[in-house]
Design an enzyme around this catalytic site. Structure first.
Site, PDB file in Angstrom:
ATOM      1  N   HIS A  31       0.840  -1.206   0.000  1.00 31.65           N
ATOM      2  CA  HIS A  31       0.000   0.000   0.000  1.00 31.65           C
ATOM      3  C   HIS A  31       0.872   1.253   0.000  1.00 31.65           C
ATOM      4  N   ASP A  47       7.055  19.908 -27.638  1.00 29.57           N
ATOM      5  CA  ASP A  47       7.206  18.629 -26.966  1.00 29.57           C
ATOM      6  C   ASP A  47       8.271  18.799 -25.900  1.00 29.57           C
ATOM      7  N   TRP A  78       7.434   0.374   3.744  1.00 32.99           N
ATOM      8  CA  TRP A  78       7.909   1.146   2.584  1.00 32.99           C
ATOM      9  C   TRP A  78       9.258   1.793   2.841  1.00 32.99           C
ATOM     10  N   SER A 116      13.249   5.354 -14.112  1.00 36.91           N
ATOM     11  CA  SER A 116      12.198   6.102 -14.808  1.00 36.91           C
ATOM     12  C   SER A 116      12.174   7.552 -14.355  1.00 36.91           C
ATOM     13  N   SER A 117      12.177   7.749 -13.046  1.00 35.73           N
ATOM     14  CA  SER A 117      12.061   9.114 -12.542  1.00 35.73           C
ATOM     15  C   SER A 117      13.292   9.937 -12.857  1.00 35.73           C
ATOM     16  N   HIS A 136      13.037  12.300   2.849  1.00 34.51           N
ATOM     17  CA  HIS A 136      12.367  13.562   3.126  1.00 34.51           C
ATOM     18  C   HIS A 136      12.217  14.440   1.886  1.00 34.51           C
ATOM     19  N   GLU A 191      11.786  13.399  -0.834  1.00 36.47           N
ATOM     20  CA  GLU A 191      10.713  12.703  -1.529  1.00 36.47           C
ATOM     21  C   GLU A 191       9.326  13.228  -1.133  1.00 36.47           C
ATOM     22  N   TYR A 243       8.544  16.127  -0.304  1.00 37.97           N
ATOM     23  CA  TYR A 243       8.303  17.394  -0.996  1.00 37.97           C
ATOM     24  C   TYR A 243       8.181  17.187  -2.503  1.00 37.97           C
ATOM     25  N   SER A 282      -1.749  26.586  -7.207  1.00 35.28           N
ATOM     26  CA  SER A 282      -1.345  27.962  -7.481  1.00 35.28           C
ATOM     27  C   SER A 282      -1.843  28.425  -8.840  1.00 35.28           C
ATOM     28  N   HIS A 327      14.805  13.822  11.079  1.00 36.24           N
ATOM     29  CA  HIS A 327      13.627  13.911  11.952  1.00 36.24           C
ATOM     30  C   HIS A 327      12.785  12.631  11.883  1.00 36.24           C
ATOM     31  N   HIS A 328      13.123  11.747  10.969  1.00 30.68           N
ATOM     32  CA  HIS A 328      12.463  10.443  10.976  1.00 30.68           C
ATOM     33  C   HIS A 328      13.203   9.465  11.882  1.00 30.68           C
ATOM     34  N   THR A 369       6.594  27.207   4.085  1.00 27.35           N
ATOM     35  CA  THR A 369       5.294  26.610   3.800  1.00 27.35           C
ATOM     36  C   THR A 369       4.173  27.563   4.195  1.00 27.35           C
ATOM     37  N   LYS A 428       3.476  30.173   1.676  1.00 26.91           N
ATOM     38  CA  LYS A 428       2.607  29.736   0.585  1.00 26.91           C
ATOM     39  C   LYS A 428       1.152  29.729   1.001  1.00 26.91           C
ATOM     40  N   ARG A 439       1.762   1.891  14.729  1.00 30.29           N
ATOM     41  CA  ARG A 439       1.445   1.559  13.345  1.00 30.29           C
ATOM     42  C   ARG A 439       2.084   0.225  12.970  1.00 30.29           C
TER      43      ARG A 439
HETATM   44  C1  HEA Z   1      -0.346   9.122  -1.251  1.00 30.04           C
HETATM   45  C2  HEA Z   1      -0.241   8.248  -0.395  1.00 30.04           C
HETATM   46  C3  HEA Z   1      -1.313   7.491   0.309  1.00 30.04           C
HETATM   47  C4  HEA Z   1      -2.685   7.449   0.106  1.00 30.04           C
HETATM   48  C5  HEA Z   1      -3.501   8.180  -0.898  1.00 30.04           C
HETATM   49  C6  HEA Z   1      -3.191   6.556   1.096  1.00 30.04           C
HETATM   50  C7  HEA Z   1      -4.544   6.221   1.216  1.00 30.04           C
HETATM   51  C8  HEA Z   1      -5.069   5.453   2.233  1.00 30.04           C
HETATM   52  N1  HEA Z   1      -4.356   4.880   3.260  1.00 30.04           N
HETATM   53 FE1  HEA Z   1      -2.357   4.876   3.475  1.00 30.04          FE
HETATM   54  N2  HEA Z   1      -0.338   4.857   3.676  1.00 30.04           N
HETATM   55  C9  HEA Z   1       0.564   5.511   2.897  1.00 30.04           C
HETATM   56  C10 HEA Z   1       0.276   6.375   1.861  1.00 30.04           C
HETATM   57  C11 HEA Z   1      -1.022   6.618   1.393  1.00 30.04           C
HETATM   58  N3  HEA Z   1      -2.169   6.067   1.865  1.00 30.04           N
HETATM   59  C12 HEA Z   1       1.908   5.215   3.316  1.00 30.04           C
HETATM   60  C13 HEA Z   1       3.193   5.760   2.711  1.00 30.04           C
HETATM   61  C14 HEA Z   1       1.786   4.330   4.396  1.00 30.04           C
HETATM   62  C15 HEA Z   1       2.916   3.723   5.232  1.00 30.04           C
HETATM   63  C16 HEA Z   1       3.208   2.323   4.839  1.00 30.04           C
HETATM   64  C17 HEA Z   1       4.203   1.744   5.762  1.00 30.04           C
HETATM   65  O1  HEA Z   1       4.024   1.834   6.990  1.00 30.04           O
HETATM   66  O2  HEA Z   1       5.184   1.180   5.283  1.00 30.04           O
HETATM   67  C18 HEA Z   1       0.371   4.152   4.598  1.00 30.04           C
HETATM   68  C19 HEA Z   1      -0.155   3.374   5.632  1.00 30.04           C
HETATM   69  C20 HEA Z   1      -1.505   3.279   5.904  1.00 30.04           C
HETATM   70  C21 HEA Z   1      -2.037   2.687   7.085  1.00 30.04           C
HETATM   71  C22 HEA Z   1      -1.236   2.157   8.255  1.00 30.04           C
HETATM   72  C23 HEA Z   1      -0.974   0.718   8.122  1.00 30.04           C
HETATM   73  C24 HEA Z   1      -0.157   0.262   9.255  1.00 30.04           C
HETATM   74  O3  HEA Z   1       0.698   1.006   9.747  1.00 30.04           O
HETATM   75  O4  HEA Z   1      -0.372  -0.874   9.701  1.00 30.04           O
HETATM   76  C25 HEA Z   1      -3.406   2.751   6.992  1.00 30.04           C
HETATM   77  C26 HEA Z   1      -4.329   2.256   8.011  1.00 30.04           C
HETATM   78  O5  HEA Z   1      -5.441   2.553   8.057  1.00 30.04           O
HETATM   79  C27 HEA Z   1      -3.706   3.376   5.734  1.00 30.04           C
HETATM   80  C28 HEA Z   1      -4.976   3.603   5.247  1.00 30.04           C
HETATM   81  C29 HEA Z   1      -5.247   4.276   4.064  1.00 30.04           C
HETATM   82  C30 HEA Z   1      -6.580   4.423   3.553  1.00 30.04           C
HETATM   83  C31 HEA Z   1      -7.843   3.892   4.176  1.00 30.04           C
HETATM   84  C32 HEA Z   1      -6.463   5.147   2.392  1.00 30.04           C
HETATM   85  C33 HEA Z   1      -7.623   5.532   1.532  1.00 30.04           C
HETATM   86  O6  HEA Z   1      -7.664   6.908   1.524  1.00 30.04           O
HETATM   87  C34 HEA Z   1      -7.544   4.941   0.176  1.00 30.04           C
HETATM   88  C35 HEA Z   1      -8.710   5.409  -0.639  1.00 30.04           C
HETATM   89  C36 HEA Z   1      -8.606   4.833  -1.992  1.00 30.04           C
HETATM   90  C37 HEA Z   1      -9.588   4.200  -2.560  1.00 30.04           C
HETATM   91  C38 HEA Z   1     -10.872   3.999  -1.872  1.00 30.04           C
HETATM   92  C39 HEA Z   1      -9.318   3.710  -3.931  1.00 30.04           C
HETATM   93  C40 HEA Z   1     -10.501   3.144  -4.560  1.00 30.04           C
HETATM   94  C41 HEA Z   1     -10.350   3.278  -6.020  1.00 30.04           C
HETATM   95  C42 HEA Z   1     -11.301   2.913  -6.841  1.00 30.04           C
HETATM   96  C43 HEA Z   1     -12.558   2.343  -6.354  1.00 30.04           C
HETATM   97  C44 HEA Z   1     -11.092   3.132  -8.261  1.00 30.04           C
HETATM   98  C45 HEA Z   1     -11.216   1.895  -9.003  1.00 30.04           C
HETATM   99  C46 HEA Z   1     -10.450   2.127 -10.258  1.00 30.04           C
HETATM  100  C47 HEA Z   1     -10.219   1.230 -11.193  1.00 30.04           C
HETATM  101  C48 HEA Z   1     -10.681  -0.182 -11.071  1.00 30.04           C
HETATM  102  C49 HEA Z   1      -9.403   1.647 -12.368  1.00 30.04           C
HETATM  103  N4  HEA Z   1      -2.541   3.696   5.101  1.00 30.04           N
HETATM  104  C1  HEA Z   2       3.543  15.261   1.229  1.00 27.39           C
HETATM  105  C2  HEA Z   2       4.218  14.777   2.139  1.00 27.39           C
HETATM  106  C3  HEA Z   2       4.677  15.415   3.416  1.00 27.39           C
HETATM  107  C4  HEA Z   2       4.794  16.743   3.765  1.00 27.39           C
HETATM  108  C5  HEA Z   2       4.519  17.957   2.923  1.00 27.39           C
HETATM  109  C6  HEA Z   2       5.270  16.756   5.103  1.00 27.39           C
HETATM  110  C7  HEA Z   2       5.531  17.922   5.803  1.00 27.39           C
HETATM  111  C8  HEA Z   2       6.111  17.969   7.053  1.00 27.39           C
HETATM  112  N1  HEA Z   2       6.434  16.887   7.838  1.00 27.39           N
HETATM  113 FE1  HEA Z   2       6.045  14.954   7.418  1.00 27.39          FE
HETATM  114  N2  HEA Z   2       5.924  13.013   6.878  1.00 27.39           N
HETATM  115  C9  HEA Z   2       5.488  12.519   5.678  1.00 27.39           C
HETATM  116  C10 HEA Z   2       5.072  13.263   4.599  1.00 27.39           C
HETATM  117  C11 HEA Z   2       5.072  14.655   4.569  1.00 27.39           C
HETATM  118  N3  HEA Z   2       5.421  15.480   5.579  1.00 27.39           N
HETATM  119  C12 HEA Z   2       5.482  11.089   5.690  1.00 27.39           C
HETATM  120  C13 HEA Z   2       5.066  10.185   4.538  1.00 27.39           C
HETATM  121  C14 HEA Z   2       5.953  10.698   6.938  1.00 27.39           C
HETATM  122  C15 HEA Z   2       6.083   9.300   7.519  1.00 27.39           C
HETATM  123  C16 HEA Z   2       7.106   8.468   6.904  1.00 27.39           C
HETATM  124  C17 HEA Z   2       7.068   7.113   7.529  1.00 27.39           C
HETATM  125  O1  HEA Z   2       7.619   6.957   8.628  1.00 27.39           O
HETATM  126  O2  HEA Z   2       6.478   6.197   6.932  1.00 27.39           O
HETATM  127  C18 HEA Z   2       6.236  11.945   7.641  1.00 27.39           C
HETATM  128  C19 HEA Z   2       6.775  11.975   8.917  1.00 27.39           C
HETATM  129  C20 HEA Z   2       7.200  13.122   9.535  1.00 27.39           C
HETATM  130  C21 HEA Z   2       8.006  13.131  10.721  1.00 27.39           C
HETATM  131  C22 HEA Z   2       8.520  11.915  11.466  1.00 27.39           C
HETATM  132  C23 HEA Z   2       7.497  11.420  12.388  1.00 27.39           C
HETATM  133  C24 HEA Z   2       7.935  10.185  13.038  1.00 27.39           C
HETATM  134  O3  HEA Z   2       7.924   9.137  12.385  1.00 27.39           O
HETATM  135  O4  HEA Z   2       8.320  10.256  14.200  1.00 27.39           O
HETATM  136  C25 HEA Z   2       8.224  14.454  11.037  1.00 27.39           C
HETATM  137  C26 HEA Z   2       9.028  14.906  12.192  1.00 27.39           C
HETATM  138  O5  HEA Z   2       9.405  15.970  12.353  1.00 27.39           O
HETATM  139  C27 HEA Z   2       7.555  15.238  10.021  1.00 27.39           C
HETATM  140  C28 HEA Z   2       7.549  16.622   9.995  1.00 27.39           C
HETATM  141  C29 HEA Z   2       7.017  17.367   8.953  1.00 27.39           C
HETATM  142  C30 HEA Z   2       7.046  18.819   8.916  1.00 27.39           C
HETATM  143  C31 HEA Z   2       7.571  19.738   9.993  1.00 27.39           C
HETATM  144  C32 HEA Z   2       6.483  19.184   7.720  1.00 27.39           C
HETATM  145  C33 HEA Z   2       6.330  20.601   7.222  1.00 27.39           C
HETATM  146  O6  HEA Z   2       6.765  20.708   5.902  1.00 27.39           O
HETATM  147  C34 HEA Z   2       4.919  21.098   7.336  1.00 27.39           C
HETATM  148  C35 HEA Z   2       4.854  22.593   7.141  1.00 27.39           C
HETATM  149  C36 HEA Z   2       3.455  23.123   7.080  1.00 27.39           C
HETATM  150  C37 HEA Z   2       2.830  23.798   8.052  1.00 27.39           C
HETATM  151  C38 HEA Z   2       3.459  24.020   9.389  1.00 27.39           C
HETATM  152  C39 HEA Z   2       1.420  24.297   7.901  1.00 27.39           C
HETATM  153  C40 HEA Z   2       1.291  25.658   7.262  1.00 27.39           C
HETATM  154  C41 HEA Z   2       2.052  26.707   7.920  1.00 27.39           C
HETATM  155  C42 HEA Z   2       1.509  27.792   8.525  1.00 27.39           C
HETATM  156  C43 HEA Z   2       0.044  28.016   8.537  1.00 27.39           C
HETATM  157  C44 HEA Z   2       2.419  28.804   9.108  1.00 27.39           C
HETATM  158  C45 HEA Z   2       2.322  28.967  10.571  1.00 27.39           C
HETATM  159  C46 HEA Z   2       2.797  27.744  11.268  1.00 27.39           C
HETATM  160  C47 HEA Z   2       3.465  27.731  12.447  1.00 27.39           C
HETATM  161  C48 HEA Z   2       3.888  28.929  13.180  1.00 27.39           C
HETATM  162  C49 HEA Z   2       3.764  26.394  13.090  1.00 27.39           C
HETATM  163  N4  HEA Z   2       6.944  14.414   9.140  1.00 27.39           N
HETATM  164 CU   LIG Z   3      10.322  14.094   6.659  1.00 21.87          CU
END
Ligand code: HEA
Ligand code: HEA
Ligand SMILES: [Cu+2]
Ligand code: CUA
Lengths: 364, 640, 197, 109
Positions: free
Chosen positions: B78, B107, B142, B169-170, B253, B255, B257, B268, B302-303, B328, B331, B450
């Protein structure tokens, strides 16, 4: 276009969110769970808690401010029914505003940063007059060793109240386990935050309980198939009770009297026959002589002093123990066949099971 | 488009531009964009279904819907699917379709390389999913921490190799888009006139460029350890598992962004159009985007706050992490003030954009609370983090990308998506999303870790309630997704005709007819303003009020531009597809440690490369046509 | 496509820009392997360590690789002058030196292997083999590219006015050389001196 | 870095301003001498300056190859920017990683 009619509904979302958040907080407050991070029970959990609460309020304020702005603009600047179709004033930006919303968040964050950094050092510092417990993470159970008392136990361990306990942690003892070790994480939320256990390295964690009682936790770093079944139970005792516990644990196991079914079980435990691996080749029941040093499985000397077994997921009942010995994998998925990890199915007959279970139940 | 190139004298070059062959040999950025999109839908369905099982299993405590083995495979796949097979390629779909249009190009810089990127993506995804049939999917999460992932039972060799294939690819795409944006802008399109989306695309692709090699190394090391007896992360001989974490998050990280910036670019574009006024603080938004990308490289640990790193590192990374909230925030506020004082139209793209700003803020704020290190030790690896990243990924990236789908659908198809269904989709999506992930904040803080296949009853009744709510939320989301899917399919067939400029838009892509003609622009426009198209439609009076320019009144800025005699468009090619197939033997060879397969795969890739290089020089090829060949008559232009 | 340099925004060729973009990212690729190697310098798990290196031998092959950059640039120069014949000559010389270098590496690996430094001996061994092996792979790819250049210029696919192709492959080749300049110092010389002291 | 200061207008218009073969050979000679110096640190005792010297020599060789053979000195500055950005990222990021790993890390057992 006909969007105008939908602006009212837009307004409801954040309201719904707010209600939800409020409800959630209230529900949390009355949660009674023993693994609740919002309910610290000792200084090493309290300090981070005291730090996060003001931060949560700040975050909530920022949240309300931003959502408020969004709602306000949505309501005020929606296109009205009687709109003349002309375009609004074309504003491209405003430098003063840009500066404001750069500086204010920066200041807020700077304010948060100071106690954060202080907190980091505080929590990790070596406390005074502490008790050392060595923790080893195995797939998928925790082993504990008290160097001061030469006590081994598994899954469940005891600590004295009001005294810091410093955990000295690593993963899998390379010398005596086919499991070369993966990363685990020790987490008992009410006593402290978590800290990973890394094979080949030592990490430290301070915990302390102010009140006697039972504190639950579990392994928090994904470690393979039974990661979910790797739980932790901490019993905190007043000093006298703790001393009694230590006293009991330092005793050797009683040797069952000859001729009893327990004694039969003990014989099987030491020698299973039919080319099957003996329990004793993996488990220790220390009867007073030689080193008290376990092999790859949990120490069973005082098995019955624990309330749960197998990663603290099953109650210590006769049926459970019997089922565990009959087919361990059905109680907890492990990887003995493919990886040598966990407890094997030893194809025990019913008679053997009776004897072994009886013996296990005598290990108090 | 129906034009076929009527070249003569060259063997082995496909001629067809339509039909099945036309699709699989295409080098047209628009078709490739559409192929990315459709593939993403399929993977999204897979990832969504996996999450459905996750939610089913966790709906109640101590359930047995899935075994631990299957659960672990599902959450791993997932995560991988959603990140690498959905959000990233969906962004790539937008890059493909929009970048050339927005900068006034016909293109991308390397059309065949572009096709190559797509096929590698598709086959990388198939490769990963083939593991289900070959003894089990990866189950090491993941992030694939070593040494767990070097253990054969984790099946993580598929992960290491599969992600590396996707990385190829990327990386190819990143080089391609960077060159395109730097080097193929229409006359007058200076950097500060580029649409914000293009800016964010540029930043994103630079992030990819610098982050991908790092994970390539991490994954390759994992691969060597798991399959070939390497000792990089092997504690028994002194290897350091923490090194893997550093390398992974050095990529990981940036990634996140990489996943959010394209969505930020999209909204935007949408917010100004539907607020009927220009983006507030263009320069600040662009600068903040670049700053986020840059700082994003300096926060990775921070992870790892609870991992084996010391207090000094924890402090330093806490500070840098908090600091990233500043750009952020810039923006967020600029978006809100784009709406402020405008005349807002609440069509579906706009609703999703506002949803983005609102939901992303929640996720961002919980991100800042993660950076409070002492308390991070409580939050880390709990559902509180799961809530955080779904709010930023789903509430952020996915909301933005869906907004983009609604917004540019008319551009691609010439038809509108149904507004009514669109609104149904939005409101159920918003509600279902909050219902699914809102409660996770609480269940996490109440102690639910989790990646646990069973929800222990001991956690207490409140947690069970929250989990049930989350699972119900999934049901809502699923229904909502079906509405969306129906809307997509139905509108493609029966949608209302959109006309060329349904939104009264601002940027260059709307200058062309919808659907976009094969050569994009009959005449490459000359750019004199940011939001060029808007300025061709409206003039501003002294008070800053915009007044429409009566059609034909203004001078056609392109009138002076030379009408291209013949337009060079890239020719189709079999080779990207053929060459890419070599990744299969190569990949399986690396997974099973089979040098024969590896050799076969390499040879295939090399031969494919030669096929590519010596492909006959065709007009429109990205090769320098020899003088003699350049005179060859061109049929493409004649077709219009 | 718009590869006509005059019509690009920056007035430079797409392919050259693309190659440089790619090379920029390659630093992060090699950097990670080099870091791992440096972190594991002492982690030999009882197996052989840096003392196993034969500096004089490696110096010679490093020198050969360095000089191949000269012949490469001369090949490019000849191509800019439209002199395909001379270009091919220099290409051959370059590829030949590359092959000598690779041969040296194969020999070196063999010696080390026999002295007990296997891939799975220790983190040090793994990181050494993988780092230098990956560099070797780059050299090998370079030789393939040079070979193609040679053959394609014979068959007329690469023409006298297409010196940008030679330049691109040259860039790649020089880059691989540059990386070796770093590896030679950081992987061989400095640790050797640090250990001998 | 001198190469980044090349004025924009010199950018890549044809190859007129590229060095001559003679200059290339001279550069190669310099490189050869520098390499000899490097290798001599192995044979002779340089003491404390050996390692700094090696690093300096490495950097100089690097810049020579990049500047002359890869034409960074003569080409559009954008190439230099791309390359040195990548290099700078690599140096800084991995240096920080190494510092954390070596000096702020759990004790190994
Ligand atoms: C962009 C990223 C993304 C998105 C969109 C989602 C979407 C969802 N995720 Fe997440 N999730 C992750 C990224 C994302 N996730 C990541 C990175 C992890 C961590 C994995 C890890 O720990 O290693 C995670 C882990 C994670 C967990 C924790 C699992 C665990 O730690 O044990 C859970 C638990 O509830 C969860 C739930 C969901 C749910 C309910 C949705 C729902 O919002 C999904 C909704 C989607 C649908 C309902 C799709 C249905 C589509 C159709 C019906 C279209 C059909 C089309 C055709 C047939 C062509 N996700
Ligand atoms: C799109 C993806 C995305 C984005 C944009 C961010 C944005 C941020 N993330 Fe997140 N993060 C993830 C995806 C993302 N993260 C994922 C996938 C994980 C889990 C990975 C895994 O373990 O599987 C994770 C986990 C993660 C952790 C580790 C947690 C843990 O496992 O212990 C931390 C820790 O610092 C963190 C911090 C932040 C911060 C500070 C931002 C900042 O960029 C956010 C900044 C935005 C705002 C703050 C809001 C707007 C700002 C304002 C309105 C201004 C005023 C605000 C203040 C004065 C506070 N993130
Ligand atoms: Cu991070
Ligand atoms: Cu041990 Cu998870």
């Amino acid at each position: 276009m006909r969007e105008q009619s939908h602006t009212r509904r837009r307004r409801r979302t954040p309201v719904y969110l707010g209600v939800f958040a409020a409800a959630a907080v209230i529900l949390a407050a009355c949660g009674d769970a023993e693994q609740n991070a919002l309910d610290p029970a000792g200084p090493f959990a309290q300090a981070p808690h005291d730090l996060i609460i003001p931060v949560a309020w700040i975050a909530l304020a920022v949240f309300i401010f931003v959502q408020g702005l969004i709602i306000l603009s949505v309501v005020r600047f929606r296109t009205r029914k009687d709109d003349d179709g002309s375009l609004p004033k074309q504003i491209h930006g405003n430098t003063r505003l840009e500066v404001i919303w750069t500086v204010i968040p920066a200041v807020i964050l700077a304010v948060i940063a100071v106690p954060t950094v202080q907190g980091i050092f505080e929590v990790m510092e070596e406390p005074e007059d502490y008790l050392t417990v060595e923790v080893i993470g195995h797939r998928w159970w925790f082993e504990y060793y008290y160097p001061d008392y030469d006590i081994y136990t598994a899954n469940e361990f005891a600590i004295p109240t009001d005294r810091p306990v410093r955990l000295e942690m690593t993963a899998a003892d390379l010398a005596r386990s086919p499991d070369l070790g993966v990363i685990h994480s020790f987490w008992v939320p009410r006593l402290a935050g978590k800290q990973d256990l890394v094979p080949g390295q030592t990490t430290f964690l301070n915990i302390q309980a102010d009140e006697p009682g039972r504190y639950l936790g579990q392994c928090a770093e994904y470690c393979g198939v039974s990661h979910a079944n790797m739980r932790i139970r901490v019993e905190a005792y007043e000093e006298a009770d703790f001393d009694a516990w230590v006293e009991a644990q330092t005793q050797p196991a009683a040797v069952p009297a000859d001729g009893t079914v327990e004694a039969e079980g003990r014989d099987l435990f030491l020698e299973l026959g039919d080319g099957r691996l003996a329990c004793a080749s993996c488990h220790q029941v220390w009867e007073g002589d030689g080193d008290r040093a376990p092999q790859q499985g949990p120490d069973l000397t005082h098995l019955l002093s624990r309330e749960e077994f197998a990663g603290a997921i099953h109650d210590m009942t006769e049926e459970n123990l019997r089922e565990w010995l009959r087919d361990p994998d059905s109680m907890k998925p492990m990887q003995y066949e493919v990886n040598g990890i966990g407890m094997p199915n030893l194809d025990l007959t019913d008679d053997e099971l009776d004897a072994l279970v009886a013996y296990m139940l005598s290990l108090d | 488009m129906s034009s076929t190139t009527e070249q003569t004298g060259y063997a082995g070059r496909p001629r067809q531009r339509d039909g099945f062959v036309g699709w699989i040999t295409t080098t047209d950025h628009k078709k490739i964009g559409v192929m990315y999109f459709i593939t993403v839908l399929v993977f999204f369905a897979l990832g969504g279904i996996e999450s459905g099982f996750i939610r089913w299993q966790l709906a109640q405590a101590e359930q047995n819907v899935l075994t631990e083995e299957i659960y672990n495979q599902f959450f791993t796949m997932h995560g991988i699917t959603m990140v690498f097979l959905v959000v990233m390629p969906l962004s790539a779909a937008f890059f493909n379709y929009l970048i050339p249009l927005m900068i006034g190009a016909r293109d991308v810089a390397f059309p065949r390389l572009n096709a190559f990127s797509y096929w590698v993506y598709l086959f990388g995804g198939i490769f990963l999913y083939s593991s289900f049939a070959l003894g089990g999917a990866p189950n090491g999460s993941w992030v694939g921490y070593a040494p767990l992932s070097t253990d054969a039972v984790s099946n993580m060799a598929f992960y290491a190799v599969g992600l590396n294939i996707l990385g190829v690819s990327s990386l190819a795409a990143a080089v391609n888009f960077i060159v395109t944006i730097l080097n193929m802008r229409a006359p007058g399109m200076t950097f500060m006139r580029m649409p914000v989306f293009v800016w964010m695309a540029l930043v994103t692709n630079f992030l990819l460029l610098f982050a991908l090699p790092i994970i390539a190394v991490a994954l390759f090391m994992l691969n060597v350890d798991a399959v070939f007896g390497g000792q990089f992360f092997e504690p028994a001989t002194g290897g350091d598992p923490i090194l893997y974490q550093h390398l992974f998050w050095l990529f990981g990280h940036p990634e996140v962004y990489i996943m959010i910036l394209p969505a930020m670019g999209i909204i935007s574009e949408i917010l100004p159009v539907n607020s009927r006024k220009p983006l507030f603080g263009y320069a600040a938004v662009v600068f903040a985007g670049a700053a986020i990308g840059f700082i994003g490289f300096g926060v990775w640990a921070h992870h790892m706050f609870t991992s084996a790193i010391g207090p000094v590192a924890r402090s330093a990374f806490a500070l840098s992490t908090m600091f990233i909230a500043v750009p952020t925030g810039i923006k967020i506020f600029n978006w809100v003030f784009t709406m402020w004082g405008g005349k807002l139209r609440f069509n579906t793209p706009m609703l999703f954009s506002i949803g983005f700003v609102s939901m992303f803020t929640i996720g961002g704020l919980s991100g800042v609370t993660h950076a409070i290190v002492p308390h991070n030790a409580q939050q880390h690896d709990t559902y509180y983090v799961v809530a955080h990243f779904h709010y930023v990924l789903f509430g952020g990236a996915l909301f933005g990308l869906i907004a983009g789908i609604y917004f540019w659908f008319p551009k691609v198809t010439g038809k509108m998506m149904d507004e009514k269904l669109g609104k149904w989709h939005f409101w159920t999506w918003l509600a279902g999303f909050n219902l699914t992930f809102g409660p996770m904040h609480m269940s996490g803080l109440l102690g639910q870790p989790r990646r646990t296949a069973v929800l222990p009853g001991e956690l207490g009744s409140t947690v069970e309630l929250y989990n049930l709510l989350s699972s119900l939320g999934f049901v809502v989301l699923f229904g909502s997704a079906l509405v969306f899917l129906y809307n997509l399919i139905d509108s493609t067939r029966n949608g209302e005709a959109s006309g060329d400029d349904p939104w009264d838009a601002r940027t260059l892509e709307w200058i062309t007819p919808s659907p976009t003609p094969f050569e994009n622009f009959h005449v490459v426009p000359t750019i004199t303003h940011r939001d060029e198209f808007w300025h061709r439609k409206y003039a501003e009076d002294e008070a800053g009020r915009a007044i429409p320019v009566p059609a034909g009144a203004a001078e056609d800025p392109d009138a002076g531009a030379e009408h291209d005699e013949h337009i060079h468009m890239p020719d189709p090619s079999y080779w990207p597809l053929v060459q890419t197939l070599g990744f299969f033997p190569f990949g399986y060879g690396l997974v099973y440690g089979n040098f024969l397969l590896i050799g076969l795969g390499l040879a295939w890739l090399v031969i494919g490369m030669y096929g590519w290089i010596i492909e006959p020089v065709a007009e429109g090829d990205d090769d320098e046509p020899d003088d003699a060949e350049q005179v060859a008559p061109t049929a493409t232009a004649g077709a219009h | 496509m718009a590869t006509d340099v005059a019509t690009t925004t920056l007035g430079i060729d797409h392919r050259k820009l693309g190659m440089w973009t790619f090379l920029g990212s390659e630093f992060l690729f090699f950097g990670a392997f080099v870091s791992a190697y440096l972190l594991y310098l002492d982690t030999t798990a009882g197996g052989p360590g840096v003392e196993i290196f034969d500096i004089p031998f490696t110096s010679i092959s490093s020198f050969v690789l360095l000089m191949s950059s000269l012949t490469m640039v001369l090949a490019h120069h000849a191509h800019t002058k439209g002199d395909l014949r001379r270009m091919r000559l220099w290409i051959l010389a370059t590829a030949g030196q590359g092959a000598v270098f690779l041969g040296g590496q194969v020999f070196e690996f063999n010696v080390f292997f026999r002295e007990g430094l296997e891939l799975s001996t220790s983190p040090f061994a793994t990181s050494f083999y993988i780092l230098t092996g990956f560099h070797g792979l780059h050299v090998f790819v370079g030789i393939l590219l040079l070979g193609s250049l040679y053959v394609l210029s014979l068959t007329g696919k690469i023409k006298a006015n297409q010196d940008v192709k030679t330049e691109m492959i040259g860039l790649y080749w020089h880059f691989v050389d540059i990386i070796w300049v770093v590896i030679f110092t950081v992987v061989y010389l400095i640790p050797e001196i640090a250990v001998l002291d | 870095m001198s190469s980044t200061q090349t004025p924009e207008q010199q950018a890549d218009q044809g190859h007129d301003n590229h060095p001559t073969p003679r200059q290339y050979v001279n550069i190669a000679l310099v490189l050869a001498v520098l390499t000899a110096l490097e290798v001599s640190t192995y044979f002779f005792e340089f003491g404390a300056i050996a390692i700094p010297l090696l690093v300096v020599l490495m950097v100089v060789k690097f810049l020579y190859v990049a500047g002359w053979f890869m034409h960074l000195k003569f080409d559009s500055p954008i190439y230099s920017r791309l390359m040195y950005t990548g290099l700078a990222f690599a140096l800084v990021l991995y240096a920080v990683m190494a510092v954390v790993t070596l000096f702020d890390h759990a004790p190994m057992i």
